[in-house]
Design a protein around this motif. Structure first.
Motif, PDB file in Angstrom:
ATOM      1  N   TYR A  23       0.818  -1.209   0.000  1.00 53.98           N
ATOM      2  CA  TYR A  23       0.000   0.000   0.000  1.00 53.98           C
ATOM      3  C   TYR A  23       0.851   1.258   0.000  1.00 53.98           C
ATOM      4  O   TYR A  23       0.413   2.323  -0.471  1.00 53.98           O
ATOM      5  CB  TYR A  23      -0.973  -0.002   1.177  1.00 53.98           C
ATOM      6  N   MET A  24       2.094   1.186   0.491  1.00 59.29           N
ATOM      7  CA  MET A  24       2.989   2.328   0.444  1.00 59.29           C
ATOM      8  C   MET A  24       3.654   2.457  -0.928  1.00 59.29           C
ATOM      9  O   MET A  24       3.798   3.561  -1.454  1.00 59.29           O
ATOM     10  CB  MET A  24       4.057   2.226   1.544  1.00 59.29           C
ATOM     11  N   PHE A  25       4.038   1.329  -1.504  1.00 63.71           N
ATOM     12  CA  PHE A  25       4.693   1.387  -2.811  1.00 63.71           C
ATOM     13  C   PHE A  25       3.762   1.941  -3.877  1.00 63.71           C
ATOM     14  O   PHE A  25       4.182   2.732  -4.738  1.00 63.71           O
ATOM     15  CB  PHE A  25       5.174  -0.014  -3.207  1.00 63.71           C
ATOM     16  N   SER A  26       2.500   1.569  -3.866  1.00 67.09           N
ATOM     17  CA  SER A  26       1.547   2.004  -4.887  1.00 67.09           C
ATOM     18  C   SER A  26       0.748   3.238  -4.463  1.00 67.09           C
ATOM     19  O   SER A  26      -0.256   3.550  -5.108  1.00 67.09           O
ATOM     20  CB  SER A  26       0.594   0.856  -5.227  1.00 67.09           C
ATOM     21  N   ASP A  27       1.167   3.915  -3.399  1.00 65.12           N
ATOM     22  CA  ASP A  27       0.455   5.098  -2.927  1.00 65.12           C
ATOM     23  C   ASP A  27       0.577   6.219  -3.955  1.00 65.12           C
ATOM     24  O   ASP A  27       1.680   6.580  -4.379  1.00 65.12           O
ATOM     25  CB  ASP A  27       1.030   5.543  -1.585  1.00 65.12           C
ATOM     26  N   SER A  32       4.370  12.036  -0.712  1.00 65.05           N
ATOM     27  CA  SER A  32       4.904  10.680  -0.767  1.00 65.05           C
ATOM     28  C   SER A  32       4.942  10.047   0.618  1.00 65.05           C
ATOM     29  O   SER A  32       5.344  10.698   1.594  1.00 65.05           O
ATOM     30  CB  SER A  32       6.312  10.698  -1.362  1.00 65.05           C
ATOM     31  N   PRO A  33       4.537   8.777   0.742  1.00 63.04           N
ATOM     32  CA  PRO A  33       4.637   8.113   2.057  1.00 63.04           C
ATOM     33  C   PRO A  33       6.073   7.858   2.480  1.00 63.04           C
ATOM     34  O   PRO A  33       6.320   7.493   3.628  1.00 63.04           O
ATOM     35  CB  PRO A  33       3.869   6.804   1.837  1.00 63.04           C
ATOM     36  N   PHE A  34       7.029   8.046   1.565  1.00 64.73           N
ATOM     37  CA  PHE A  34       8.435   7.835   1.895  1.00 64.73           C
ATOM     38  C   PHE A  34       9.143   9.132   2.255  1.00 64.73           C
ATOM     39  O   PHE A  34      10.374   9.147   2.377  1.00 64.73           O
ATOM     40  CB  PHE A  34       9.143   7.174   0.699  1.00 64.73           C
ATOM     41  N   ALA A  35       8.387  10.206   2.410  1.00 67.28           N
ATOM     42  CA  ALA A  35       8.964  11.487   2.831  1.00 67.28           C
ATOM     43  C   ALA A  35       9.129  11.474   4.341  1.00 67.28           C
ATOM     44  O   ALA A  35       8.417  12.165   5.080  1.00 67.28           O
ATOM     45  CB  ALA A  35       8.088  12.641   2.369  1.00 67.28           C
ATOM     46  N   LYS A  36      10.048  10.678   4.823  1.00 67.92           N
ATOM     47  CA  LYS A  36      10.301  10.543   6.247  1.00 67.92           C
ATOM     48  C   LYS A  36      11.660  11.130   6.577  1.00 67.92           C
ATOM     49  O   LYS A  36      12.502  11.337   5.710  1.00 67.92           O
ATOM     50  CB  LYS A  36      10.231   9.073   6.680  1.00 67.92           C
ATOM     51  N   TYR A  37      11.857  11.364   7.878  1.00 68.76           N
ATOM     52  CA  TYR A  37      13.086  12.005   8.319  1.00 68.76           C
ATOM     53  C   TYR A  37      13.851  11.128   9.317  1.00 68.76           C
ATOM     54  O   TYR A  37      14.595  11.623  10.148  1.00 68.76           O
ATOM     55  CB  TYR A  37      12.759  13.368   8.943  1.00 68.76           C
ATOM     56  N   SER A  38      13.633   9.825   9.211  1.00 69.67           N
ATOM     57  CA  SER A  38      14.310   8.894  10.104  1.00 69.67           C
ATOM     58  C   SER A  38      15.565   8.354   9.412  1.00 69.67           C
ATOM     59  O   SER A  38      15.826   8.623   8.242  1.00 69.67           O
ATOM     60  CB  SER A  38      13.376   7.737  10.470  1.00 69.67           C
ATOM     61  N   VAL A  39      16.319   7.577  10.161  1.00 79.69           N
ATOM     62  CA  VAL A  39      17.542   6.992   9.630  1.00 79.69           C
ATOM     63  C   VAL A  39      17.188   5.950   8.572  1.00 79.69           C
ATOM     64  O   VAL A  39      16.190   5.240   8.690  1.00 79.69           O
ATOM     65  CB  VAL A  39      18.368   6.372  10.774  1.00 79.69           C
ATOM     66  N   SER A  40      17.999   5.859   7.533  1.00 80.85           N
ATOM     67  CA  SER A  40      17.730   4.925   6.446  1.00 80.85           C
ATOM     68  C   SER A  40      17.782   3.488   6.945  1.00 80.85           C
ATOM     69  O   SER A  40      18.572   3.125   7.832  1.00 80.85           O
ATOM     70  CB  SER A  40      18.751   5.118   5.324  1.00 80.85           C
ATOM     71  N   SER A  41      16.907   2.656   6.350  1.00 80.38           N
ATOM     72  CA  SER A  41      16.878   1.235   6.738  1.00 80.38           C
ATOM     73  C   SER A  41      18.125   0.493   6.287  1.00 80.38           C
ATOM     74  O   SER A  41      18.372  -0.624   6.754  1.00 80.38           O
ATOM     75  CB  SER A  41      15.637   0.567   6.146  1.00 80.38           C
TER      76      SER A  41
END
Length: 693
Positions: A23-27, A32-41
């Motif tokens: 659901y995040m990939f096809s959002d 963007s649901p990937f506009a986060k400010y955390s450390v990269s996985s």
């Protein structure tokens, strides 16, 4: 331990951290649901070699590209190790990203799901993406676009032409996801061309709209389904088309992977087979009363969560609705309304324990307590919102003596509480009251006003002090006699909020041993001096000189009170909340400090400013661009500072916005000094990959 576990188990352990939900990939939302400010996985791969071996396929299975630097780094990695490209199954490109996209698509032949964006700025290039599209053969194509802001620059037009040119090469493509609720005229020919791919069987839209373009899509022979991703509520009828072919192709689907709320199950009550049956009829009455009391506790109060982090208005509305729901239990049966009410009074502790009063209810509540004084013994917390403008809470002071167990008295600043009510509150429930806030105190009819009542508040931890100014101004002080100020008053006070300077002169004479947090929402003014005499010290300065060494958290409207810096008066604070003025104090008054001054304990600084009436977001960022350079000059006096929280800060979520953001530029300058810049929610900025020139 990781070396002793099989790779299959390690893979299951790392999957929740590295797996990207569908659901995040096809959002297709605008943000963007990937506009986060955390450390990269990807930091997971640095733990050990076993994790690197197992996590690499998981990390590369779904690739999300959001900047040119990420695209270049991935292209270089695939050129050095082409085997990594075999792991890429899903690719989400949220831009054009230049020639490096060609290298990525060249080494990723197994891509099955492709996400492309038609929101490419003119400064970007889609040449690499255009050249690499013929090298793959995905099964699903997801197109992102903003129907309200259609871009038609060179990069977008080239990408649209390249996608239409893949008709003969993409033989595996059978699913197409589109973002349009209503297909714009500027995209009609493109949408029809992409839907006409020979392998397309399913076309997905966010909602159903009967349109001529839908009928043209349904007329394509290869189309087997027109999927609608969001199904309307049950109360809304499903839209249909007059075309029989369109209706036969409609399919309603919902994302099963998306997090949803827990379903609330409602049980329907059934009548007993025996009409004479009564619950607990065979149990002795005292035991039945205790059982019913416990049941009512959980039903009326025990399982009801109290709202937090809400505006006072919404919190008051929800609590008043909760009180209304509790009253409904009185209508269940005669047993609840008459028998229990008269015998054990089980309803009173729950109906009157935490009443929330709204407009025009304070006077009626007072009359109810005065008519039945035993009700006051059940009251623990009294919350008053939107007080009656006529009564202003004056009648509540008469009911205070009947509330000996009151622990919290809360208001929303519209409550007026007379001096006589303060004395009655101290006498009746001074030993139990824990919080007194949201009240504005008045002089009332009392002429002799002494602060001696403070000695009765032995359990008070939170106090909000606000006094309504008298028409006589300084000729009629709130406390007419300050000689009898008890030094041991308010021994448990921890949180103090000051909203006026009237009556403030009594607090420096108290010891206040547990005072830790102070909020000051008033500008200090010096007391009027006699003609020819020097200016008297201000009450706020006297207060901070007396208790500044005890304070850990301080919040003020200005960093300077009457030419005295608050940091010099509070040497032990660790958190300082201050508002920088629009024209001065950008440096928190550091220019007035001595050169050798150092504050050794201040670690967190929260800054804000008065928002302008007609200041838009762009202008506000320009103002903050001039604030930060001056604010950084004060850092030499704050060696222990580790965090600056700017309340108006909003982190950008696109590469184009990041390059121009004032907040990002300030955050990266502060990180070089070991200080992190955070927004209102505490999210800090993590530097992104950058292209080297």
């Amino acid at each position: 331990m990781a070396n002793s576990l099989p790779d299959e188990i390690v893979s299951e352990i790392l999957s929740p951290a590295l797996k990207v939900p569908e659901y995040m990939f096809s959002d297709l939302s605008l943000k963007s649901p990937f506009a986060k400010y955390s450390v990269s996985s990807s930091a997971t791969l640095l733990v050990c070699k076993a994790w690197l071996r197992v996590a690499t396929p998981l990390l590369y299975s779904v690739v999300v590209i959001r900047s040119k630097a990420q695209c270049r780094a991935l292209g270089d990695a695939l050129q050095k190790n082409p085997d990594l490209g075999r792991f890429i199954k899903k690719l989400r490109a949220e831009g054009g990203f230049g020639a490096h996209m060609h290298h990525i698509l060249k080494f990723a032949p197994n891509v099955t799901d492709l996400f492309v964006s038609l929101q490419i700025p003119s400064s970007d290039s889609s040449a690499g993406l255009v050249a690499g599209l013929p090298l793959i053969n995905p099964t699903r194509l997801i197109i992102f676009d903003d129907p309200d802001n259609l871009w038609k620059n060179k990069a977008v037009l080239q990408l649209m032409t390249a996608l239409q040119g893949c008709r003969t090469k993409w033989t595996n493509t059978n699913t197409l996801l589109l973002p349009y609720r209503i297909i714009p005229f500027a995209r009609e020919s493109f949408v029809l061309a992409v839907c006409a791919f020979p392998g397309i069987k399913t076309v997905s839209f966010p909602i159903f709209f009967p349109d001529t373009v839908i009928r043209e899509i349904a007329a394509i022979p290869t189309i087997e389904a027109i999927e609608i991703r969001s199904k309307p509520k049950k109360s809304v009828p499903l839209l249909t088309s007059a075309d029989v072919r369109v209706n036969s192709l409609l399919r309603w689907a919902e994302d099963s992977d998306a997090p949803s709320r827990k379903r609330v199950y409602k049980l329907s009550a059934r009548l007993p087979a025996d009409p004479t049956f009564r619950p607990l009829m065979a149990i002795p009455q005292p035991i039945a009363d205790k059982i019913w009391s416990r049941i009512l506790f959980f039903a009326m109060l025990g399982l009801e969560p109290r709202p937090k982090n809400q505006t006072p208005h919404m919190k008051g509305v929800k609590e008043r609705l909760a009180t209304t729901k509790r009253l409904r239990f009185l209508l269940v049966s005669k047993l609840f309304h008459v028998s229990l009410l008269s015998r054990i009074g089980s309803h009173f502790p729950y109906l009157y324990r935490e009443p929330a009063l709204g407009r025009r209810r304070v006077s009626r509540f007072t009359e109810c307590v005065l008519a039945t004084p035993t009700l006051g013994a059940h009251i623990r917390e009294l919350d008053i919102k939107l007080c009656d403008p006529v009564d202003r809470g004056q009648s509540l002071a008469r009911a205070i003596p009947y509330m000996p167990r009151l622990s919290r008295l809360l208001g929303d600043s519209s409550m007026r509480f007379p001096y006589a009510g303060l004395c009655a509150l101290a006498e009746s429930c001074g030993a139990t009251l824990v919080e007194l806030s949201g009240m504005s105190f008045t002089r009332g009819d009392a002429t002799d006003r002494s602060p001696a009542f403070f000695s009765c508040f032995t359990a008070l931890r939170t106090l909000s002090w606000a006094v309504i100014s008298s028409p006589m101004n300084n000729w009629d002080p709130f406390f007419t006699s300050v000689d009898a100020v008890p030094t041991d008053a308010l021994p448990a006070l921890e949180f103090l909020t000051l909203k006026s300077t009237e009556g403030l002169s009594v607090f420096p004479q108290m010891e206040l041993p547990n005072l830790r947090r102070v909020s000051i929402f008033v500008h200090d003014k010096p007391a009027p001096a006699q003609f020819g005499a020097p200016a008297a010290p201000t009450p706020m300065v006297d207060f901070l000189r007396a208790h500044g060494a005890k304070i850990w958290t301080l919040r003020t409207e200005t960093p300077i009170f009457h030419s005295v810096h608050v940091l010099t008066l509070c040497p032990n604070i660790s958190t300082f909340v201050c508002r920088v003025d629009a024209s001065r104090n950008y440096d928190l008054g550091a220019s007035g400090l001595e050169v050798e001054f150092r504050h050794d304990f201040l670690s967190t600084l929260l800054v804000n400013r008065v928002p302008g009436v007609h200041v838009n977001k762009t202008r506000a960022e320009q103002i903050w661009a001039g604030i930060f350079p001056q604010l950084e000059t004060a850092l030499v006096h704050l060696p222990a500072l580790r965090e600056i929280r700017a309340l108006p800060c909003e982190w950008p979520n696109t590469e184009h916005a990041i390059a121009k953001s004032v907040w990002v530029q300030a955050a990266e300058r502060l990180l070089e000094k070991g200080i992190k810049l955070t927004d209102k929610g505490g999210a800090e900025w993590h530097p992104r990959l950058k292209l080297k020139r």
